[in-house]
Design a protein around this motif. Structure first.
Motif, PDB file in Angstrom:
ATOM      1  N   MET A   1     -27.045 -10.840 -15.528  1.00  0.00           N
ATOM      2  CA  MET A   1     -28.276 -10.375 -14.929  1.00  0.00           C
ATOM      3  C   MET A   1     -28.511 -11.140 -13.635  1.00  0.00           C
ATOM      4  O   MET A   1     -28.341 -12.340 -13.565  1.00  0.00           O
ATOM      5  CB  MET A   1     -29.434 -10.592 -15.899  1.00  0.00           C
ATOM      6  CG  MET A   1     -30.751 -10.180 -15.314  1.00  0.00           C
ATOM      7  SD  MET A   1     -32.207 -10.492 -16.345  1.00  0.00           S
ATOM      8  CE  MET A   1     -31.637 -10.195 -17.979  1.00  0.00           C
ATOM      9  N   GLU A   2     -28.907 -10.429 -12.606  1.00  0.00           N
ATOM     10  CA  GLU A   2     -29.189 -11.031 -11.310  1.00  0.00           C
ATOM     11  C   GLU A   2     -30.658 -11.414 -11.192  1.00  0.00           C
ATOM     12  O   GLU A   2     -31.502 -10.912 -11.912  1.00  0.00           O
ATOM     13  CB  GLU A   2     -28.849 -10.060 -10.187  1.00  0.00           C
ATOM     14  CG  GLU A   2     -27.379  -9.862  -9.992  1.00  0.00           C
ATOM     15  CD  GLU A   2     -27.081  -8.997  -8.781  1.00  0.00           C
ATOM     16  OE1 GLU A   2     -27.937  -8.887  -7.894  1.00  0.00           O
ATOM     17  OE2 GLU A   2     -25.987  -8.444  -8.744  1.00  0.00           O
ATOM     18  N   LYS A   3     -30.905 -12.291 -10.249  1.00  0.00           N
ATOM     19  CA  LYS A   3     -32.282 -12.677  -9.901  1.00  0.00           C
ATOM     20  C   LYS A   3     -32.434 -12.406  -8.409  1.00  0.00           C
ATOM     21  O   LYS A   3     -31.636 -12.851  -7.604  1.00  0.00           O
ATOM     22  CB  LYS A   3     -32.523 -14.157 -10.165  1.00  0.00           C
ATOM     23  CG  LYS A   3     -32.284 -14.578 -11.602  1.00  0.00           C
ATOM     24  CD  LYS A   3     -33.563 -14.754 -12.297  1.00  0.00           C
ATOM     25  CE  LYS A   3     -33.329 -15.240 -13.726  1.00  0.00           C
ATOM     26  NZ  LYS A   3     -34.442 -14.929 -14.563  1.00  0.00           N
ATOM     27  N   ASN A   4     -33.436 -11.656  -8.045  1.00  0.00           N
ATOM     28  CA  ASN A   4     -33.680 -11.299  -6.652  1.00  0.00           C
ATOM     29  C   ASN A   4     -34.922 -12.007  -6.133  1.00  0.00           C
ATOM     30  O   ASN A   4     -35.919 -12.118  -6.837  1.00  0.00           O
ATOM     31  CB  ASN A   4     -33.859  -9.784  -6.521  1.00  0.00           C
ATOM     32  CG  ASN A   4     -32.622  -9.043  -6.974  1.00  0.00           C
ATOM     33  OD1 ASN A   4     -31.514  -9.326  -6.528  1.00  0.00           O
ATOM     34  ND2 ASN A   4     -32.784  -8.103  -7.894  1.00  0.00           N
ATOM     35  N   VAL A   5     -34.846 -12.469  -4.896  1.00  0.00           N
ATOM     36  CA  VAL A   5     -35.966 -13.182  -4.296  1.00  0.00           C
ATOM     37  C   VAL A   5     -37.089 -12.195  -4.007  1.00  0.00           C
ATOM     38  O   VAL A   5     -36.900 -11.207  -3.307  1.00  0.00           O
ATOM     39  CB  VAL A   5     -35.547 -13.904  -3.001  1.00  0.00           C
ATOM     40  CG1 VAL A   5     -36.756 -14.533  -2.321  1.00  0.00           C
ATOM     41  CG2 VAL A   5     -34.498 -14.961  -3.294  1.00  0.00           C
ATOM     42  N   TYR A   6     -38.249 -12.471  -4.571  1.00  0.00           N
ATOM     43  CA  TYR A   6     -39.445 -11.663  -4.292  1.00  0.00           C
ATOM     44  C   TYR A   6     -40.184 -12.216  -3.081  1.00  0.00           C
ATOM     45  O   TYR A   6     -40.684 -11.471  -2.246  1.00  0.00           O
ATOM     46  CB  TYR A   6     -40.362 -11.629  -5.515  1.00  0.00           C
ATOM     47  CG  TYR A   6     -41.641 -10.873  -5.279  1.00  0.00           C
ATOM     48  CD1 TYR A   6     -41.643  -9.489  -5.239  1.00  0.00           C
ATOM     49  CD2 TYR A   6     -42.847 -11.543  -5.064  1.00  0.00           C
ATOM     50  CE1 TYR A   6     -42.813  -8.778  -4.998  1.00  0.00           C
ATOM     51  CE2 TYR A   6     -44.014 -10.846  -4.827  1.00  0.00           C
ATOM     52  CZ  TYR A   6     -43.991  -9.463  -4.798  1.00  0.00           C
ATOM     53  OH  TYR A   6     -45.150  -8.763  -4.554  1.00  0.00           O
ATOM     54  N   GLY A   7     -40.271 -13.544  -3.007  1.00  0.00           N
ATOM     55  CA  GLY A   7     -40.973 -14.146  -1.887  1.00  0.00           C
ATOM     56  C   GLY A   7     -40.875 -15.656  -1.882  1.00  0.00           C
ATOM     57  O   GLY A   7     -40.517 -16.272  -2.876  1.00  0.00           O
ATOM     58  N   VAL A   8     -41.186 -16.233  -0.725  1.00  0.00           N
ATOM     59  CA  VAL A   8     -41.241 -17.679  -0.542  1.00  0.00           C
ATOM     60  C   VAL A   8     -42.687 -18.020  -0.202  1.00  0.00           C
ATOM     61  O   VAL A   8     -43.276 -17.409   0.689  1.00  0.00           O
ATOM     62  CB  VAL A   8     -40.294 -18.137   0.586  1.00  0.00           C
ATOM     63  CG1 VAL A   8     -40.385 -19.646   0.780  1.00  0.00           C
ATOM     64  CG2 VAL A   8     -38.855 -17.722   0.282  1.00  0.00           C
ATOM     65  N   ILE A 115     -37.937  -4.642  -6.678  1.00  0.00           N
ATOM     66  CA  ILE A 115     -38.776  -5.260  -5.653  1.00  0.00           C
ATOM     67  C   ILE A 115     -39.198  -4.210  -4.633  1.00  0.00           C
ATOM     68  O   ILE A 115     -40.335  -4.202  -4.170  1.00  0.00           O
ATOM     69  CB  ILE A 115     -38.042  -6.445  -4.991  1.00  0.00           C
ATOM     70  CG1 ILE A 115     -37.872  -7.566  -6.020  1.00  0.00           C
ATOM     71  CG2 ILE A 115     -38.797  -6.942  -3.761  1.00  0.00           C
ATOM     72  CD1 ILE A 115     -37.071  -8.746  -5.551  1.00  0.00           C
ATOM     73  N   GLU A 116     -38.289  -3.294  -4.312  1.00  0.00           N
ATOM     74  CA  GLU A 116     -38.608  -2.245  -3.343  1.00  0.00           C
ATOM     75  C   GLU A 116     -39.782  -1.397  -3.822  1.00  0.00           C
ATOM     76  O   GLU A 116     -40.687  -1.072  -3.061  1.00  0.00           O
ATOM     77  CB  GLU A 116     -37.385  -1.358  -3.079  1.00  0.00           C
ATOM     78  CG  GLU A 116     -36.269  -2.051  -2.323  1.00  0.00           C
ATOM     79  CD  GLU A 116     -35.411  -2.955  -3.213  1.00  0.00           C
ATOM     80  OE1 GLU A 116     -35.358  -2.742  -4.452  1.00  0.00           O
ATOM     81  OE2 GLU A 116     -34.825  -3.909  -2.672  1.00  0.00           O
ATOM     82  N   GLU A 117     -39.762  -1.025  -5.102  1.00  0.00           N
ATOM     83  CA  GLU A 117     -40.859  -0.220  -5.656  1.00  0.00           C
ATOM     84  C   GLU A 117     -42.171  -1.001  -5.637  1.00  0.00           C
ATOM     85  O   GLU A 117     -43.220  -0.456  -5.314  1.00  0.00           O
ATOM     86  CB  GLU A 117     -40.526   0.224  -7.085  1.00  0.00           C
ATOM     87  CG  GLU A 117     -39.486   1.314  -7.155  1.00  0.00           C
ATOM     88  CD  GLU A 117     -39.175   1.725  -8.586  1.00  0.00           C
ATOM     89  OE1 GLU A 117     -40.032   1.526  -9.478  1.00  0.00           O
ATOM     90  OE2 GLU A 117     -38.074   2.247  -8.800  1.00  0.00           O
TER      91      GLU A 117
END
Length: 127
Positions: A1-8, A115-117
């Motif tokens: 499973m990947e983890k995608n950056v939502y924000g900093v 994240i796009e949605e």
């Protein structure tokens, strides 16, 4: 499973606001991960105990250890390993490590969360 950056995020209150917003949109705490340099800097409160916090260390180093880590490029092993495990390149990992060393917080979401949605819904609600 990947983890995608939502924000900093620059501060704990900004991070908490983003977490609350995501939870309101149906994202669960188990789908979120917070990356920080020092675990004690992350103050999520009792309502967010299901969020994984990954950090280089639990508390701040002594002056000697800070100097040692600076010259040896060590001390970021936990986060470095974490980002590498989830497929981030050397340059991406280095950039994220620089963010957390600047006392910022990185919020990541599991790959099943789009994240796009989420950002599209956010943009629609602002109009």
């Amino acid at each position: 499973m990947e983890k995608n950056v939502y924000g900093v995020f620059d501060s704990n209150p900004e991070l908490l606001a983003a977490i609350s917003d995501l939870k309101a949109k149906g994202v669960t705490g188990t789908q979120m991960t917070v990356a920080a340099d020092i675990k004690n800097y992350v103050q999520l409160g009792n309502e967010h105990t299901d969020i994984l916090i990954i950090a280089n260390q639990d508390k701040e180093d002594t002056l000697f250890l800070k100097i040692f880590h600076y010259f040896t490029d060590e001390g970021s092993g936990d986060l470095r390993s974490f980002f590498t495990k989830y497929g981030y390149s050397y340059d991406e990992t280095k950039a994220m490590l620089e963010e957390v060393k600047a006392k910022k917080f990185i919020l990541l979401l599991d790959e099943e969360v789009s994240i796009e949605e989420l950002k599209a819904c956010e943009a629609k609600s602002k109009k």
